[in-house]
Design a protein around this motif. Structure first.
Motif, PDB file in Angstrom:
ATOM      1  N   MET A 129       2.454  -0.598   0.927  1.00  0.00           N
ATOM      2  CA  MET A 129       1.489  -1.675   1.224  1.00  0.00           C
ATOM      3  C   MET A 129       0.859  -2.092  -0.105  1.00  0.00           C
ATOM      4  O   MET A 129       0.703  -1.271  -1.007  1.00  0.00           O
ATOM      5  CB  MET A 129       0.439  -1.229   2.229  1.00  0.00           C
ATOM      6  CG  MET A 129      -0.552  -0.226   1.689  1.00  0.00           C
ATOM      7  SD  MET A 129      -1.844   0.164   2.877  1.00  0.00           S
ATOM      8  CE  MET A 129      -1.065   1.466   3.771  1.00  0.00           C
ATOM      9  N   PHE A 130       0.532  -3.374  -0.215  1.00  0.00           N
ATOM     10  CA  PHE A 130       0.091  -3.920  -1.491  1.00  0.00           C
ATOM     11  C   PHE A 130      -1.345  -4.423  -1.429  1.00  0.00           C
ATOM     12  O   PHE A 130      -1.778  -4.983  -0.416  1.00  0.00           O
ATOM     13  CB  PHE A 130       1.017  -5.057  -1.926  1.00  0.00           C
ATOM     14  CG  PHE A 130       2.423  -4.582  -2.156  1.00  0.00           C
ATOM     15  CD1 PHE A 130       2.779  -3.970  -3.347  1.00  0.00           C
ATOM     16  CD2 PHE A 130       3.390  -4.724  -1.168  1.00  0.00           C
ATOM     17  CE1 PHE A 130       4.073  -3.511  -3.556  1.00  0.00           C
ATOM     18  CE2 PHE A 130       4.687  -4.265  -1.367  1.00  0.00           C
ATOM     19  CZ  PHE A 130       5.025  -3.661  -2.560  1.00  0.00           C
ATOM     20  N   LEU A 131      -2.060  -4.237  -2.533  1.00  0.00           N
ATOM     21  CA  LEU A 131      -3.434  -4.689  -2.699  1.00  0.00           C
ATOM     22  C   LEU A 131      -3.474  -5.539  -3.959  1.00  0.00           C
ATOM     23  O   LEU A 131      -3.092  -5.084  -5.038  1.00  0.00           O
ATOM     24  CB  LEU A 131      -4.359  -3.475  -2.829  1.00  0.00           C
ATOM     25  CG  LEU A 131      -5.843  -3.708  -3.072  1.00  0.00           C
ATOM     26  CD1 LEU A 131      -6.464  -4.499  -1.914  1.00  0.00           C
ATOM     27  CD2 LEU A 131      -6.559  -2.371  -3.233  1.00  0.00           C
ATOM     28  N   ARG A 132      -3.910  -6.788  -3.818  1.00  0.00           N
ATOM     29  CA  ARG A 132      -3.924  -7.703  -4.962  1.00  0.00           C
ATOM     30  C   ARG A 132      -5.006  -8.751  -4.766  1.00  0.00           C
ATOM     31  O   ARG A 132      -5.619  -8.846  -3.718  1.00  0.00           O
ATOM     32  CB  ARG A 132      -2.568  -8.375  -5.127  1.00  0.00           C
ATOM     33  CG  ARG A 132      -2.148  -9.199  -3.935  1.00  0.00           C
ATOM     34  CD  ARG A 132      -0.843  -9.974  -4.145  1.00  0.00           C
ATOM     35  NE  ARG A 132       0.264  -9.138  -4.467  1.00  0.00           N
ATOM     36  CZ  ARG A 132       1.299  -8.879  -3.687  1.00  0.00           C
ATOM     37  NH1 ARG A 132       1.375  -9.430  -2.488  1.00  0.00           N
ATOM     38  NH2 ARG A 132       2.273  -8.114  -4.065  1.00  0.00           N
ATOM     39  N   GLY A 133      -5.201  -9.552  -5.790  1.00  0.00           N
ATOM     40  CA  GLY A 133      -6.091 -10.708  -5.713  1.00  0.00           C
ATOM     41  C   GLY A 133      -7.523 -10.363  -5.353  1.00  0.00           C
ATOM     42  O   GLY A 133      -8.096  -9.407  -5.860  1.00  0.00           O
ATOM     43  N   GLN A 134      -8.094 -11.197  -4.457  1.00  0.00           N
ATOM     44  CA  GLN A 134      -9.496 -11.030  -4.057  1.00  0.00           C
ATOM     45  C   GLN A 134      -9.734  -9.674  -3.397  1.00  0.00           C
ATOM     46  O   GLN A 134     -10.782  -9.076  -3.583  1.00  0.00           O
ATOM     47  CB  GLN A 134      -9.931 -12.155  -3.114  1.00  0.00           C
ATOM     48  CG  GLN A 134     -10.099 -13.491  -3.822  1.00  0.00           C
ATOM     49  CD  GLN A 134     -11.145 -13.417  -4.921  1.00  0.00           C
ATOM     50  OE1 GLN A 134     -10.822 -13.471  -6.096  1.00  0.00           O
ATOM     51  NE2 GLN A 134     -12.391 -13.246  -4.533  1.00  0.00           N
ATOM     52  N   GLU A 135      -8.769  -9.204  -2.625  1.00  0.00           N
ATOM     53  CA  GLU A 135      -8.925  -7.883  -1.998  1.00  0.00           C
ATOM     54  C   GLU A 135      -9.035  -6.799  -3.060  1.00  0.00           C
ATOM     55  O   GLU A 135      -9.866  -5.904  -2.950  1.00  0.00           O
ATOM     56  CB  GLU A 135      -7.746  -7.571  -1.065  1.00  0.00           C
ATOM     57  CG  GLU A 135      -7.874  -8.134   0.318  1.00  0.00           C
ATOM     58  CD  GLU A 135      -6.802  -7.569   1.238  1.00  0.00           C
ATOM     59  OE1 GLU A 135      -7.178  -7.000   2.283  1.00  0.00           O
ATOM     60  OE2 GLU A 135      -5.611  -7.696   0.908  1.00  0.00           O
ATOM     61  N   LEU A 136      -8.211  -6.879  -4.087  1.00  0.00           N
ATOM     62  CA  LEU A 136      -8.250  -5.899  -5.165  1.00  0.00           C
ATOM     63  C   LEU A 136      -9.585  -5.967  -5.913  1.00  0.00           C
ATOM     64  O   LEU A 136     -10.151  -4.939  -6.298  1.00  0.00           O
ATOM     65  CB  LEU A 136      -7.087  -6.117  -6.139  1.00  0.00           C
ATOM     66  CG  LEU A 136      -7.027  -5.221  -7.372  1.00  0.00           C
ATOM     67  CD1 LEU A 136      -6.991  -3.742  -6.992  1.00  0.00           C
ATOM     68  CD2 LEU A 136      -5.826  -5.583  -8.227  1.00  0.00           C
ATOM     69  N   ALA A 137     -10.117  -7.160  -6.094  1.00  0.00           N
ATOM     70  CA  ALA A 137     -11.381  -7.338  -6.821  1.00  0.00           C
ATOM     71  C   ALA A 137     -12.541  -6.622  -6.132  1.00  0.00           C
ATOM     72  O   ALA A 137     -13.549  -6.315  -6.777  1.00  0.00           O
ATOM     73  CB  ALA A 137     -11.685  -8.823  -6.989  1.00  0.00           C
ATOM     74  N   ALA A 138     -12.415  -6.308  -4.849  1.00  0.00           N
ATOM     75  CA  ALA A 138     -13.456  -5.553  -4.147  1.00  0.00           C
ATOM     76  C   ALA A 138     -13.495  -4.093  -4.600  1.00  0.00           C
ATOM     77  O   ALA A 138     -14.506  -3.417  -4.430  1.00  0.00           O
ATOM     78  CB  ALA A 138     -13.222  -5.627  -2.644  1.00  0.00           C
ATOM     79  N   PHE A 139     -12.398  -3.606  -5.201  1.00  0.00           N
ATOM     80  CA  PHE A 139     -12.311  -2.203  -5.597  1.00  0.00           C
ATOM     81  C   PHE A 139     -12.262  -1.999  -7.111  1.00  0.00           C
ATOM     82  O   PHE A 139     -12.635  -0.943  -7.607  1.00  0.00           O
ATOM     83  CB  PHE A 139     -11.056  -1.560  -4.973  1.00  0.00           C
ATOM     84  CG  PHE A 139     -11.029  -1.694  -3.487  1.00  0.00           C
ATOM     85  CD1 PHE A 139     -11.827  -0.892  -2.690  1.00  0.00           C
ATOM     86  CD2 PHE A 139     -10.218  -2.629  -2.870  1.00  0.00           C
ATOM     87  CE1 PHE A 139     -11.813  -1.023  -1.307  1.00  0.00           C
ATOM     88  CE2 PHE A 139     -10.195  -2.771  -1.497  1.00  0.00           C
ATOM     89  CZ  PHE A 139     -10.992  -1.964  -0.711  1.00  0.00           C
ATOM     90  N   VAL A 140     -11.754  -2.990  -7.816  1.00  0.00           N
ATOM     91  CA  VAL A 140     -11.586  -2.894  -9.272  1.00  0.00           C
ATOM     92  C   VAL A 140     -12.113  -4.180  -9.887  1.00  0.00           C
ATOM     93  O   VAL A 140     -11.734  -5.272  -9.448  1.00  0.00           O
ATOM     94  CB  VAL A 140     -10.091  -2.723  -9.650  1.00  0.00           C
ATOM     95  CG1 VAL A 140      -9.925  -2.617 -11.149  1.00  0.00           C
ATOM     96  CG2 VAL A 140      -9.489  -1.516  -8.967  1.00  0.00           C
ATOM     97  N   SER A 141     -12.958  -4.051 -10.897  1.00  0.00           N
ATOM     98  CA  SER A 141     -13.501  -5.263 -11.515  1.00  0.00           C
ATOM     99  C   SER A 141     -12.401  -6.064 -12.198  1.00  0.00           C
ATOM    100  O   SER A 141     -11.381  -5.519 -12.623  1.00  0.00           O
ATOM    101  CB  SER A 141     -14.601  -4.910 -12.521  1.00  0.00           C
ATOM    102  OG  SER A 141     -14.069  -4.199 -13.603  1.00  0.00           O
ATOM    103  N   THR A 142     -12.624  -7.362 -12.259  1.00  0.00           N
ATOM    104  CA  THR A 142     -11.679  -8.248 -12.926  1.00  0.00           C
ATOM    105  C   THR A 142     -11.877  -8.104 -14.430  1.00  0.00           C
ATOM    106  O   THR A 142     -13.010  -8.078 -14.911  1.00  0.00           O
ATOM    107  CB  THR A 142     -11.907  -9.709 -12.488  1.00  0.00           C
ATOM    108  OG1 THR A 142     -11.770  -9.757 -11.058  1.00  0.00           O
ATOM    109  CG2 THR A 142     -10.915 -10.648 -13.135  1.00  0.00           C
ATOM    110  N   CYS A 143     -10.791  -8.013 -15.155  1.00  0.00           N
ATOM    111  CA  CYS A 143     -10.865  -7.853 -16.607  1.00  0.00           C
ATOM    112  C   CYS A 143     -11.467  -9.090 -17.264  1.00  0.00           C
ATOM    113  O   CYS A 143     -11.202 -10.220 -16.833  1.00  0.00           O
ATOM    114  CB  CYS A 143      -9.475  -7.629 -17.209  1.00  0.00           C
ATOM    115  SG  CYS A 143      -8.702  -6.088 -16.689  1.00  0.00           S
ATOM    116  N   SER A 144     -12.227  -8.838 -18.297  1.00  0.00           N
ATOM    117  CA  SER A 144     -12.718  -9.945 -19.109  1.00  0.00           C
ATOM    118  C   SER A 144     -11.556 -10.452 -19.959  1.00  0.00           C
ATOM    119  O   SER A 144     -10.516  -9.789 -20.064  1.00  0.00           O
ATOM    120  CB  SER A 144     -13.847  -9.463 -20.025  1.00  0.00           C
ATOM    121  OG  SER A 144     -13.329  -8.565 -20.994  1.00  0.00           O
ATOM    122  N   GLU A 145     -11.727 -11.600 -20.565  1.00  0.00           N
ATOM    123  CA  GLU A 145     -10.678 -12.108 -21.449  1.00  0.00           C
ATOM    124  C   GLU A 145     -10.425 -11.138 -22.585  1.00  0.00           C
ATOM    125  O   GLU A 145      -9.295 -10.950 -23.013  1.00  0.00           O
ATOM    126  CB  GLU A 145     -11.048 -13.495 -21.968  1.00  0.00           C
ATOM    127  CG  GLU A 145     -10.924 -14.574 -20.912  1.00  0.00           C
ATOM    128  CD  GLU A 145     -11.152 -15.965 -21.474  1.00  0.00           C
ATOM    129  OE1 GLU A 145     -10.842 -16.196 -22.652  1.00  0.00           O
ATOM    130  OE2 GLU A 145     -11.627 -16.804 -20.708  1.00  0.00           O
TER     131      GLU A 145
END
Length: 184
Positions: A129-145
């Motif tokens: 099962m895969f976790l990506r995008g907005q769902e993933l952002a709930a668990f792991v912060s989005t990287c800065s540039e």
């Protein structure tokens, strides 16, 4: 004469410590492998303060980073995809059998909110099962540039080095502790 030597040693120690704390591990196209090997690697990253950037697929035992590394040390780029499934062991005749103790061990490593997501999606089974995008952002912060750029620079720099590079691609060991690979 002793004071300059001590100052030089202290400066060198500071440089070594700060460079280790600022190192970046890029997880990309990582198929997973032995649970124990990933636990060891991520425990080292946690202790050294290395930043982990998930920048592509991070499957199977690779996903343990989410539970083993503090959230402030890990981020995901828009290309990040986590893949979860039950742990398995090889059978005597070349097949695969789900390892319930190893699967439970993995679940215990994941944070409670991620355990909830996994359970809401059917739990850890042989099917990925895969976790990506907005769902993933709930668990792991989005990287800065800057994080993304550091990961790209690190990957490009390491591409020209021998295989002892710190970029995780896969772990392979000769003795099966808990094999975690994609089941079809």
């Amino acid at each position: 004469m002793r004071i300059p030597t001590l100052l030089t040693a202290a400066a060198a120690a500071t440089l070594i410590t700060s460079s280790a704390a600022q190192a970046t591990i890029r997880l990309a196209n990582d198929p997973g492998g032995l649970i124990a090997a990933y636990q060891q690697r991520f425990a080292h990253a946690r202790a050294s303060g290395e930043r982990i950037v998930i920048d592509g697929s991070c499957l199977s035992a690779c996903t343990l980073a989410i539970g083993l590394v503090p959230r402030e040390q890990i981020c995901a780029t828009p290309r990040a995809v986590l893949g979860f499934h039950a742990a398995w062991q090889p059978t005597p005749f070349g097949g695969k059998a789900v390892s319930f103790p190893a699967t439970q061990h993995m679940m215990n490593i994941y944070p409670a909110d991620l355990q909830g997501w996994i359970n809401r999606h059917g739990g850890l089974t042989p099917r990925m099962m895969f976790l990506r995008g907005q769902e993933l952002a709930a668990f792991v912060s989005t990287c800065s540039e800057a994080d993304g750029a550091a990961a790209v620079r690190t990957a490009a720099h390491r591409a020209h080095k021998p295989s002892h590079s710190r970029e995780i691609v896969a772990f392979r060991h000769s003795r099966p502790i808990f094999a975690v690979r994609r089941m079809q």
